[in-house]
Design a protein around this motif. Structure first.
Motif, PDB file in Angstrom:
ATOM      1  N   LEU A 151      53.466  22.929 -32.458  1.00  0.00           N
ATOM      2  CA  LEU A 151      54.187  21.714 -33.002  1.00  0.00           C
ATOM      3  C   LEU A 151      54.507  21.676 -34.403  1.00  0.00           C
ATOM      4  CD1 LEU A 151      52.014  19.109 -31.068  1.00  0.00           C
ATOM      5  CD2 LEU A 151      54.277  19.821 -30.439  1.00  0.00           C
ATOM      6  N   SER A 152      54.242  23.009 -34.913  1.00  0.00           N
ATOM      7  CA  SER A 152      54.514  23.259 -36.608  1.00  0.00           C
ATOM      8  C   SER A 152      55.305  24.438 -36.546  1.00  0.00           C
ATOM      9  CB  SER A 152      53.089  23.261 -37.364  1.00  0.00           C
ATOM     10  OG  SER A 152      52.578  24.217 -36.937  1.00  0.00           O
ATOM     11  N   ASN A 153      56.725  24.338 -36.988  1.00  0.00           N
ATOM     12  CA  ASN A 153      57.398  25.315 -36.773  1.00  0.00           C
ATOM     13  C   ASN A 153      58.319  25.418 -38.007  1.00  0.00           C
ATOM     14  OD1 ASN A 153      59.405  27.523 -36.166  1.00  0.00           O
ATOM     15  ND2 ASN A 153      58.627  27.464 -34.297  1.00  0.00           N
ATOM     16  N   LYS A 154      58.606  26.288 -38.787  1.00  0.00           N
ATOM     17  CA  LYS A 154      59.548  26.186 -40.043  1.00  0.00           C
ATOM     18  C   LYS A 154      61.012  26.148 -39.467  1.00  0.00           C
ATOM     19  CE  LYS A 154      59.520  31.091 -40.790  1.00  0.00           C
ATOM     20  NZ  LYS A 154      59.232  32.330 -41.938  1.00  0.00           N
ATOM     21  N   ASP A 155      61.324  26.724 -38.230  1.00  0.00           N
ATOM     22  CA  ASP A 155      62.681  26.925 -37.744  1.00  0.00           C
ATOM     23  C   ASP A 155      62.946  25.640 -36.885  1.00  0.00           C
ATOM     24  OD1 ASP A 155      62.882  29.228 -38.745  1.00  0.00           O
ATOM     25  OD2 ASP A 155      62.175  30.509 -37.087  1.00  0.00           O
ATOM     26  N   ASN A 156      62.043  24.535 -36.923  1.00  0.00           N
ATOM     27  CA  ASN A 156      62.399  23.435 -35.945  1.00  0.00           C
ATOM     28  C   ASN A 156      62.583  23.702 -34.588  1.00  0.00           C
ATOM     29  OD1 ASN A 156      62.015  21.657 -38.420  1.00  0.00           O
ATOM     30  ND2 ASN A 156      64.085  21.824 -38.989  1.00  0.00           N
ATOM     31  N   ASP A 157      61.785  24.856 -34.282  1.00  0.00           N
ATOM     32  CA  ASP A 157      61.804  24.970 -32.814  1.00  0.00           C
ATOM     33  C   ASP A 157      60.695  24.739 -31.944  1.00  0.00           C
ATOM     34  OD1 ASP A 157      62.437  26.286 -30.388  1.00  0.00           O
ATOM     35  OD2 ASP A 157      63.187  28.188 -30.916  1.00  0.00           O
ATOM     36  N   PHE A 158      60.862  23.710 -31.260  1.00  0.00           N
ATOM     37  CA  PHE A 158      59.310  23.413 -30.759  1.00  0.00           C
ATOM     38  C   PHE A 158      59.535  23.500 -29.184  1.00  0.00           C
ATOM     39  CE2 PHE A 158      60.362  20.869 -34.563  1.00  0.00           C
ATOM     40  CZ  PHE A 158      59.232  21.300 -35.334  1.00  0.00           C
ATOM     41  N   SER A 159      60.258  24.486 -28.681  1.00  0.00           N
ATOM     42  CA  SER A 159      60.422  24.768 -27.112  1.00  0.00           C
ATOM     43  C   SER A 159      59.127  24.898 -26.534  1.00  0.00           C
ATOM     44  CB  SER A 159      61.406  25.974 -27.041  1.00  0.00           C
ATOM     45  OG  SER A 159      62.568  25.583 -27.552  1.00  0.00           O
ATOM     46  N   LEU A 160      58.868  24.627 -25.465  1.00  0.00           N
ATOM     47  CA  LEU A 160      57.704  24.697 -24.466  1.00  0.00           C
ATOM     48  C   LEU A 160      57.831  25.630 -23.464  1.00  0.00           C
ATOM     49  CD1 LEU A 160      55.529  21.655 -23.412  1.00  0.00           C
ATOM     50  CD2 LEU A 160      56.448  23.217 -21.685  1.00  0.00           C
ATOM     51  N   THR A 161      56.777  26.681 -23.174  1.00  0.00           N
ATOM     52  CA  THR A 161      56.822  27.429 -21.996  1.00  0.00           C
ATOM     53  C   THR A 161      55.917  27.133 -21.315  1.00  0.00           C
ATOM     54  OG1 THR A 161      58.199  29.121 -23.439  1.00  0.00           O
ATOM     55  CG2 THR A 161      56.970  29.841 -21.470  1.00  0.00           C
ATOM     56  N   ILE A 162      55.838  27.202 -19.968  1.00  0.00           N
ATOM     57  CA  ILE A 162      54.791  27.305 -18.901  1.00  0.00           C
ATOM     58  C   ILE A 162      55.081  28.386 -17.902  1.00  0.00           C
ATOM     59  CG2 ILE A 162      53.902  25.889 -16.943  1.00  0.00           C
ATOM     60  CD1 ILE A 162      54.908  23.477 -18.092  1.00  0.00           C
ATOM     61  N   SER A 163      54.038  29.240 -17.815  1.00  0.00           N
ATOM     62  CA  SER A 163      54.099  30.120 -16.914  1.00  0.00           C
ATOM     63  C   SER A 163      52.666  30.964 -16.522  1.00  0.00           C
ATOM     64  CB  SER A 163      54.627  31.562 -17.990  1.00  0.00           C
ATOM     65  OG  SER A 163      54.954  32.783 -17.113  1.00  0.00           O
ATOM     66  N   PRO A 164      52.596  31.151 -15.290  1.00  0.00           N
ATOM     67  CA  PRO A 164      53.443  30.685 -14.060  1.00  0.00           C
ATOM     68  C   PRO A 164      53.407  29.257 -13.777  1.00  0.00           C
ATOM     69  CG  PRO A 164      51.747  31.679 -13.182  1.00  0.00           C
ATOM     70  CD  PRO A 164      51.254  31.587 -14.703  1.00  0.00           C
ATOM     71  N   THR A 165      54.431  28.613 -13.274  1.00  0.00           N
ATOM     72  CA  THR A 165      54.286  27.170 -12.670  1.00  0.00           C
ATOM     73  C   THR A 165      53.520  26.882 -11.653  1.00  0.00           C
ATOM     74  OG1 THR A 165      56.436  27.538 -11.680  1.00  0.00           O
ATOM     75  CG2 THR A 165      56.770  26.649 -13.706  1.00  0.00           C
ATOM     76  N   ALA A 166      52.984  25.707 -11.518  1.00  0.00           N
ATOM     77  CA  ALA A 166      52.240  25.488 -10.298  1.00  0.00           C
ATOM     78  C   ALA A 166      52.853  24.072  -9.724  1.00  0.00           C
ATOM     79  CB  ALA A 166      50.939  25.226 -10.756  1.00  0.00           C
ATOM     80  N   TRP A 167      52.321  24.143  -8.434  1.00  0.00           N
ATOM     81  CA  TRP A 167      52.710  22.741  -7.891  1.00  0.00           C
ATOM     82  C   TRP A 167      52.441  21.511  -8.519  1.00  0.00           C
ATOM     83  CZ3 TRP A 167      55.810  21.678  -3.515  1.00  0.00           C
ATOM     84  CH2 TRP A 167      55.712  20.481  -2.869  1.00  0.00           C
TER      85      TRP A 167
END
Length: 403
Positions: A151-167
């Protein structure tokens, strides 16, 4: 490009934007394309580095560009119609529906702003089965170490990753970007999780009732296995069930035999399953567009042999007539029968009995000679006493006859 094709591309990719004739797609999103040909089988021409999922049903080829990345950029051509895609540089007020598998898949939710100053981001998640939202980053206990978010990125990139996904990850994800002088940017992702299951398996239990009798008992049970390689045997009955974590309008589920490219309605009942029915895929269509293709491989083996000798035999393939004869002759050469075992035991008993008889005779003869000489040893005393008693009895009988 026709208006119809443009609208299809817009709704399939989750709100792309058009710049200089190219359609911009957010990183991690999906793109679904159709191509219909009335003459020959339709075929999409794709960029060299792109590896989309292809499904051919009839004269239509469905193309699914899953998790759009830089290598997916380029031209996609079918029936002399060209569509160009490129990565989106920043988030816009989009709403995207993404389909992912319950096992083995990953999820990338793009959230990035273009600004010379720092932005603030807030992520929230509302499960489909709940009315309450959870602020991600502050409370991510549900995901554990599967979730990656800064939630703190100098490039203003706040992308979210979930790995692996679950039901249980199914739900509505929302990212809000804000600053002191810019309006808020709100991007919404709706995640629908798909899984394939096996139900109504016919399991086999094998028992050995005696040395010469084997019996196969069949026990019918009901079980549910989520995209696992469940062991099956030829002739079993199984039902393939495709499920989604959240029902959406215009969602249709099918089963596709990936070897023959035939499609079947969901659920699919397979009776007397065969070796050629191993590879399947659960296909999810949304508004006539392919959104997910979840593979399911059936681990099918040949019929178990009923000639095993062990009480808990290991599975064997059913042998042919020639192999049966070869195995039978090999068993006769290497494994003695019960009659042969009894004969060997009898011979061994006779040898042991004869040996002890001869040994007793020799010891008795030695003691007899010692007694005559009057120097019998203590070891021979019991046997000599026995012989002496036998001699006395015999002498008494002789005297009685003389009288």
């Amino acid at each position: 490009m026709s208006v119809r094709l443009f609208l299809c591309l817009f709704f399939c990719s989750g709100g792309p934007t058009v710049s200089n004739g190219q359609i911009q797609i957010a990183q991690g999103s999906d793109v679904s394309l159709n191509c219909i040909s009335n003459l020959i089988q339709a075929r999409w021409e794709v960029p060299p580095l792109s590896t989309p999922i292809r499904v051919n049903l009839g004269q239509t080829e469905y193309l699914l560009i899953k998790d759009f990345q830089q290598q997916s950029e380029g031209q996609y051509v079918c029936n002399n119609k060209t569509t160009k895609f490129e990565l989106k540089s920043a988030s816009t007020n989009d709403e995207t529906v993404l389909f992912r598998a319950s096992q083995g898949d990953s999820l990338f939710l793009f959230c990035k702003g273009l600004s010379s100053s720092s932005l603030m981001a807030t992520w929230s998640w509302r499960p489909h089965h709940s009315d309450h939202s959870t602020h991600l980053g502050q409370n991510s206990a549900h995901f554990g170490n599967r979730l990656s978010l800064s939630l703190s990125n100098k490039d203003n990139d706040f992308s979210l990753t979930i790995s692996p996904t679950a039901w249980s990850d199914s739900g509505r994800y929302e990212c809000q970007l804000s600053s002191s002088y810019l309006p808020k940017t709100r991007t919404v992702f709706e995640l629908v999780v798909v899984r394939g299951t096996l139900t109504g398996l016919l399991l086999k239990l094998k028992f050995c009732l005696s040395e010469h009798l084997n019996l196969l008992n069949f026990l019918s049970v009901s079980s549910t296995v989520h995209t696992d390689r469940q062991q099956l045997t030829e002739g079993d009955n199984v039902t393939l069930q495709c499920e989604v974590s959240h029902e959406l309008q215009s969602v249709r589920l099918y089963w596709i035999n990936t070897e023959t490219q035939q499609n079947f309605p969901n659920p699919l009942q397979l009776r007397n399953v065969m070796m050629g029915q191993r590879n399947w895929a659960c296909a999810a269509f949304h508004s006539s567009k392919l959104k997910a293709l979840i593979p399911l491989t059936l681990n099918i083996s040949q019929t178990l042999s009923a000639t095993a000798r062990s009480p808990t035999p290991t599975p064997q393939y059913l042998p042919t007539d020639e192999s049966k004869r070869a195995n039978s002759s090999e068993d006769l050469r290497t494994t003695p029968s019960s009659q042969e075992v009894r004969q060997q035991d009898f011979i061994l008993l006779c040898v042991c009995t004869g040996f002890f008889f001869i040994l007793t005779v020799l010891i008795g003869a030695a003691c007899w000679r010692k007694r005559i000489k009057g120097d019998a040893s203590p070891e021979c005393e019991p046997i000599c006493n026995l012989l002496r008693a036998e001699d006395e009895d015999e002498y008494t009988v002789v005297i009685f006859q003389e009288v």
